[in-house]
Design a protein around this motif. Structure first.
Motif, PDB file in Angstrom:
ATOM      1  N   LYS A 182       0.826  -1.192   0.000  1.00 23.51           N
ATOM      2  CA  LYS A 182       0.000   0.000   0.000  1.00 23.51           C
ATOM      3  C   LYS A 182       0.864   1.248   0.000  1.00 23.51           C
ATOM      4  O   LYS A 182       0.590   2.204  -0.696  1.00 23.51           O
ATOM      5  N   HIS A 183       1.917   1.237   0.783  1.00 22.63           N
ATOM      6  CA  HIS A 183       2.811   2.393   0.834  1.00 22.63           C
ATOM      7  C   HIS A 183       3.454   2.636  -0.528  1.00 22.63           C
ATOM      8  O   HIS A 183       3.601   3.771  -0.954  1.00 22.63           O
ATOM      9  N   ARG A 184       3.808   1.564  -1.217  1.00 19.11           N
ATOM     10  CA  ARG A 184       4.401   1.694  -2.548  1.00 19.11           C
ATOM     11  C   ARG A 184       3.376   2.285  -3.502  1.00 19.11           C
ATOM     12  O   ARG A 184       3.700   3.163  -4.297  1.00 19.11           O
ATOM     13  N   ASP A 185       2.134   1.804  -3.425  1.00 17.40           N
ATOM     14  CA  ASP A 185       1.080   2.339  -4.282  1.00 17.40           C
ATOM     15  C   ASP A 185       0.846   3.814  -3.990  1.00 17.40           C
ATOM     16  O   ASP A 185       0.686   4.623  -4.900  1.00 17.40           O
ATOM     17  N   ASP A 186       0.838   4.189  -2.707  1.00 22.16           N
ATOM     18  CA  ASP A 186       0.677   5.592  -2.333  1.00 22.16           C
ATOM     19  C   ASP A 186       1.808   6.434  -2.904  1.00 22.16           C
ATOM     20  O   ASP A 186       1.596   7.546  -3.387  1.00 22.16           O
ATOM     21  N   ARG A 187       3.005   5.909  -2.834  1.00 17.27           N
ATOM     22  CA  ARG A 187       4.171   6.624  -3.349  1.00 17.27           C
ATOM     23  C   ARG A 187       4.063   6.781  -4.866  1.00 17.27           C
ATOM     24  O   ARG A 187       4.360   7.847  -5.406  1.00 17.27           O
ATOM     25  N   ASP A 188       3.598   5.739  -5.564  1.00 20.56           N
ATOM     26  CA  ASP A 188       3.426   5.812  -7.014  1.00 20.56           C
ATOM     27  C   ASP A 188       2.393   6.870  -7.385  1.00 20.56           C
ATOM     28  O   ASP A 188       2.601   7.637  -8.325  1.00 20.56           O
ATOM     29  N   VAL A 189       1.297   6.917  -6.649  1.00 22.51           N
ATOM     30  CA  VAL A 189       0.258   7.924  -6.905  1.00 22.51           C
ATOM     31  C   VAL A 189       0.818   9.312  -6.634  1.00 22.51           C
ATOM     32  O   VAL A 189       0.624  10.245  -7.417  1.00 22.51           O
ATOM     33  N   LYS A 199       4.338  14.803 -10.822  1.00 24.28           N
ATOM     34  CA  LYS A 199       4.740  14.973 -12.220  1.00 24.28           C
ATOM     35  C   LYS A 199       3.678  15.751 -12.991  1.00 24.28           C
ATOM     36  O   LYS A 199       4.008  16.664 -13.761  1.00 24.28           O
ATOM     37  N   ASP A 211       3.919  10.285  -6.763  1.00 22.14           N
ATOM     38  CA  ASP A 211       4.882  10.624  -7.821  1.00 22.14           C
ATOM     39  C   ASP A 211       4.156  11.062  -9.091  1.00 22.14           C
ATOM     40  O   ASP A 211       4.555  12.029  -9.739  1.00 22.14           O
ATOM     41  N   ALA A 212       3.077  10.367  -9.437  1.00 27.42           N
ATOM     42  CA  ALA A 212       2.310  10.720 -10.637  1.00 27.42           C
ATOM     43  C   ALA A 212       1.659  12.097 -10.480  1.00 27.42           C
ATOM     44  O   ALA A 212       1.655  12.900 -11.433  1.00 27.42           O
TER      45      ALA A 212
END
Length: 49
Positions: A14-21, A27, A23-24
């Motif tokens: 979940k933390h990785r998904d949050d980080r991906d969101v 950007k 980052d998007a």
């Protein structure tokens, strides 16, 4: 059956998904801020002030 990869089992997925969101979104914001303001918009703003 019903098992998750270790990274998701302890909540890291979940933390990785949050980080991906995040980052998007950063950007998209940076891309938007970097765009030039169209001359027609600048002309309109001059008329309003």
């Amino acid at each position: 059956m019903g098992q998750h990869p270790p990274s998701e089992k302890n909540g890291e997925g979940k933390h990785r998904d949050d980080r991906d969101v995040g980052d998007a979104l950063r950007k998209a914001y940076d891309d938007t801020v970097g765009e030039a303001i169209p001359d027609s918009m600048l002309d309109l703003l001059k008329k309003l002030s």
